[in-house]
Design a protein around this motif. Structure first.
Motif, mmCIF file in Angstrom:
data_model
loop_
_atom_site.group_PDB
_atom_site.id
_atom_site.type_symbol
_atom_site.label_atom_id
_atom_site.label_comp_id
_atom_site.label_asym_id
_atom_site.label_seq_id
_atom_site.Cartn_x
_atom_site.Cartn_y
_atom_site.Cartn_z
ATOM 1 N N CYS A 46 0.842 -1.214 0.000
ATOM 2 C CA CYS A 46 0.000 0.000 0.000
ATOM 3 C C CYS A 46 0.869 1.253 0.000
ATOM 4 O O CYS A 46 1.864 1.325 0.734
ATOM 5 C CB CYS A 46 -0.874 0.042 1.246
ATOM 6 S SG CYS A 46 -1.709 -1.521 1.593
ATOM 7 N N ASP A 47 0.462 2.217 -0.787
ATOM 8 C CA ASP A 47 1.162 3.507 -0.730
ATOM 9 C C ASP A 47 0.181 4.622 -1.080
ATOM 10 O O ASP A 47 -0.796 4.414 -1.798
ATOM 11 C CB ASP A 47 2.364 3.534 -1.679
ATOM 12 C CG ASP A 47 3.454 4.477 -1.168
ATOM 13 O OD1 ASP A 47 4.485 4.001 -0.648
ATOM 14 O OD2 ASP A 47 3.258 5.719 -1.281
ATOM 15 N N LEU A 48 0.511 5.791 -0.543
ATOM 16 C CA LEU A 48 -0.325 6.970 -0.739
ATOM 17 C C LEU A 48 -0.134 7.559 -2.139
ATOM 18 O O LEU A 48 -1.024 8.208 -2.676
ATOM 19 C CB LEU A 48 0.114 8.005 0.325
ATOM 20 C CG LEU A 48 -0.476 9.386 0.366
ATOM 21 C CD1 LEU A 48 -1.961 9.310 0.695
ATOM 22 C CD2 LEU A 48 0.240 10.227 1.414
ATOM 23 N N ARG A 49 1.065 7.334 -2.679
ATOM 24 C CA ARG A 49 1.404 7.998 -3.946
ATOM 25 C C ARG A 49 1.512 7.004 -5.092
ATOM 26 O O ARG A 49 1.957 5.878 -4.914
ATOM 27 C CB ARG A 49 2.719 8.768 -3.794
ATOM 28 C CG ARG A 49 2.608 9.830 -2.726
ATOM 29 C CD ARG A 49 3.835 10.709 -2.620
ATOM 30 N NE ARG A 49 3.624 11.643 -1.526
ATOM 31 C CZ ARG A 49 3.929 11.404 -0.259
ATOM 32 N NH1 ARG A 49 4.503 10.267 0.077
ATOM 33 N NH2 ARG A 49 3.678 12.294 0.686
ATOM 34 N N GLU A 50 1.107 7.516 -6.279
ATOM 35 C CA GLU A 50 1.104 6.660 -7.481
ATOM 36 C C GLU A 50 2.517 6.209 -7.857
ATOM 37 O O GLU A 50 2.714 5.070 -8.247
ATOM 38 C CB GLU A 50 0.538 7.446 -8.676
ATOM 39 C CG GLU A 50 -0.838 7.999 -8.439
ATOM 40 C CD GLU A 50 -1.860 7.407 -9.391
ATOM 41 O OE1 GLU A 50 -1.503 6.517 -10.153
ATOM 42 O OE2 GLU A 50 -3.023 7.854 -9.336
ATOM 43 N N LYS A 51 3.476 7.143 -7.734
ATOM 44 C CA LYS A 51 4.821 6.839 -8.241
ATOM 45 C C LYS A 51 5.474 5.667 -7.500
ATOM 46 O O LYS A 51 5.891 4.692 -8.129
ATOM 47 C CB LYS A 51 5.707 8.089 -8.183
ATOM 48 C CG LYS A 51 6.654 8.209 -9.345
ATOM 49 C CD LYS A 51 7.293 9.566 -9.363
ATOM 50 C CE LYS A 51 8.639 9.481 -10.038
ATOM 51 N NZ LYS A 51 9.387 10.705 -9.904
ATOM 52 N N PRO A 52 5.531 5.738 -6.153
ATOM 53 C CA PRO A 52 6.101 4.580 -5.446
ATOM 54 C C PRO A 52 5.285 3.307 -5.682
ATOM 55 O O PRO A 52 5.854 2.222 -5.854
ATOM 56 C CB PRO A 52 6.081 4.975 -3.969
ATOM 57 C CG PRO A 52 5.443 6.292 -3.870
ATOM 58 C CD PRO A 52 5.269 6.854 -5.241
ATOM 59 N N LEU A 53 3.968 3.461 -5.741
ATOM 60 C CA LEU A 53 3.136 2.263 -5.933
ATOM 61 C C LEU A 53 3.432 1.636 -7.293
ATOM 62 O O LEU A 53 3.456 0.410 -7.438
ATOM 63 C CB LEU A 53 1.648 2.604 -5.803
ATOM 64 C CG LEU A 53 0.777 1.375 -5.618
ATOM 65 C CD1 LEU A 53 1.042 0.686 -4.279
ATOM 66 C CD2 LEU A 53 -0.698 1.715 -5.721
ATOM 67 N N HIS A 54 3.715 2.496 -8.263
ATOM 68 C CA HIS A 54 4.042 1.987 -9.590
ATOM 69 C C HIS A 54 5.342 1.169 -9.552
ATOM 70 O O HIS A 54 5.453 0.124 -10.205
ATOM 71 C CB HIS A 54 4.147 3.149 -10.582
ATOM 72 C CG HIS A 54 4.352 2.682 -11.979
ATOM 73 N ND1 HIS A 54 3.398 1.969 -12.671
ATOM 74 C CD2 HIS A 54 5.424 2.787 -12.809
ATOM 75 C CE1 HIS A 54 3.867 1.664 -13.858
ATOM 76 N NE2 HIS A 54 5.097 2.139 -13.979
ATOM 77 N N LYS A 55 6.297 1.637 -8.746
ATOM 78 C CA LYS A 55 7.560 0.875 -8.584
ATOM 79 C C LYS A 55 7.246 -0.503 -8.017
ATOM 80 O O LYS A 55 7.820 -1.512 -8.424
ATOM 81 C CB LYS A 55 8.506 1.600 -7.613
ATOM 82 C CG LYS A 55 9.290 2.735 -8.239
ATOM 83 C CD LYS A 55 10.435 3.164 -7.328
ATOM 84 C CE LYS A 55 9.973 4.151 -6.267
ATOM 85 N NZ LYS A 55 10.960 4.548 -5.284
ATOM 86 N N ALA A 56 6.324 -0.522 -7.043
ATOM 87 C CA ALA A 56 5.942 -1.815 -6.435
ATOM 88 C C ALA A 56 5.269 -2.707 -7.479
ATOM 89 O O ALA A 56 5.578 -3.895 -7.571
ATOM 90 C CB ALA A 56 5.019 -1.586 -5.241
ATOM 91 N N VAL A 57 4.386 -2.112 -8.278
ATOM 92 C CA VAL A 57 3.674 -2.899 -9.304
ATOM 93 C C VAL A 57 4.685 -3.544 -10.262
ATOM 94 O O VAL A 57 4.593 -4.740 -10.572
ATOM 95 C CB VAL A 57 2.668 -2.005 -10.076
ATOM 96 C CG1 VAL A 57 2.118 -2.720 -11.307
ATOM 97 C CG2 VAL A 57 1.525 -1.575 -9.156
ATOM 98 N N GLU A 58 5.670 -2.747 -10.682
ATOM 99 C CA GLU A 58 6.692 -3.282 -11.620
ATOM 100 C C GLU A 58 7.445 -4.450 -10.982
ATOM 101 O O GLU A 58 7.717 -5.459 -11.626
ATOM 102 C CB GLU A 58 7.669 -2.173 -12.003
ATOM 103 C CG GLU A 58 7.062 -1.214 -13.004
ATOM 104 C CD GLU A 58 8.039 -0.126 -13.436
ATOM 105 O OE1 GLU A 58 7.795 0.475 -14.481
ATOM 106 O OE2 GLU A 58 9.024 0.128 -12.707
ATOM 107 N N MET A 59 7.788 -4.269 -9.696
ATOM 108 C CA MET A 59 8.559 -5.312 -8.997
ATOM 109 C C MET A 59 7.709 -6.571 -8.805
ATOM 110 O O MET A 59 8.194 -7.692 -8.971
ATOM 111 C CB MET A 59 9.021 -4.740 -7.648
ATOM 112 C CG MET A 59 10.057 -5.557 -6.931
ATOM 113 S SD MET A 59 11.524 -5.898 -7.904
ATOM 114 C CE MET A 59 12.329 -4.310 -7.845
ATOM 115 N N ILE A 60 6.420 -6.368 -8.487
ATOM 116 C CA ILE A 60 5.514 -7.516 -8.301
ATOM 117 C C ILE A 60 5.416 -8.300 -9.621
ATOM 118 O O ILE A 60 5.483 -9.534 -9.640
ATOM 119 C CB ILE A 60 4.110 -7.027 -7.843
ATOM 120 C CG1 ILE A 60 4.187 -6.409 -6.445
ATOM 121 C CG2 ILE A 60 3.089 -8.152 -7.888
ATOM 122 C CD1 ILE A 60 2.968 -5.555 -6.058
#
Ligand SMILES: C[S@@+](CC[C@H](N)C(=O)[O-])C[C@H]1O[C@@H](n2cnc3c(N)ncnc32)[C@H](O)[C@@H]1O
Length: 217
Positions: A46-60
């Motif tokens: 979970c993250d508040l911001r799109e940018k860090p969450l996008h990094k997580a999505v790529e890693m997942i």
């Protein structure tokens, strides 16, 4: 995935079989590793911001864990899925952590386990727990350029914290990093006291705080 020492210590505190929401997941390393190492069958990044969450999505996606590590754009613990039982909050300052906790005071006890690593004011975090019937279950210290203290707690039954617990933690006295961490802290306090006049209203408070630490060491 090789975790940093700090994230590894947090990883070690997560109960096997839990379903974790990692609040402020940034790159998503922790929830990904928890699933890879079979500590969790499912985790939320979970993250508040799109940018860090996008990094997580790529890693997942890179780790092919889309079925088990679910990214969520969320502010703190707002609207988490019902199956979450463990909350991790790491790498943020106490004020942000406090805001996350206080935004949802009425549902805090719904979660069986909390693991929090605050970058600042860990004593204030413990004091906040004391005031809100939080019970610390375990603590750890890690050195990685800074001293980090990690707390595992719940809002169920437990031993009420004392004033010394709030300052020094519940089980850290024998930790190999306990003395080095407080000596480092003492040096900083010594330096502050050298800079401010004795008539300054904070002088006595800092002086007494320093004395209490010296007594414990
Ligand atoms: C410094 S990173 C820490 C990343 C990871 N938890 C760690 O310990 O390495 C802090 C992350 O928290 C996120 N964040 C800050 N406030 C938040 C909030 N209220 N709810 C969810 N995420 C938040 C930021 O967007 C950022 O990605």
């Amino acid at each position: 995935m090789k975790l940093s020492k700090r994230l590894e210590a947090i990883f070690q505190m997560v109960p096997k079989g839990s379903i974790v929401a990692d609040i402020g997941c940034d790159h998503g390393f922790l929830p990904i590793t928890l699933v890879q190492e079979k500590i969790c069958s499912k985790a939320y990044a979970c993250d508040l911001r799109e940018k860090p969450l996008h990094k997580a999505v790529e890693m997942i996606e890179k780790c092919q864990l889309q079925e088990q590590v679910i990214p969520l754009l969320r502010n703190g613990i707002d609207n988490l899925p019902d199956d979450v039982d463990t909350i991790v909050i790491a790498g943020m300052g106490f004020e942000t952590i406090k805001m996350i906790l206080e935004n949802n005071l009425s549902i805090l006890s719904k979660y069986k386990r909390w693991i929090i690593q605050s970058n600042t004011d860990v004593e204030q975090l413990r004091y906040w727990l004391y005031q809100h019937n939080g019970f610390i279950l375990d603590e750890d210290i890690v050195y990685e350029g800074h001293y980090y203290q990690i707390l595992s707690f719940s809002f169920d039954e437990g031993k009420k914290l004392t004033e010394d617990d709030c300052l020094f933690g519940i089980n850290l006295y024998q930790h190999p990093l306990f003395k080095p961490m407080w000596k480092y802290h003492l040096d900083k306090l010594h330096h502050i006291l050298e800079q401010i006049p004795k008539t300054n209203k904070s002088y006595e408070e800092i002086h007494n705080y320093k004395k209490r630490i010296e007594e414990i060491l």
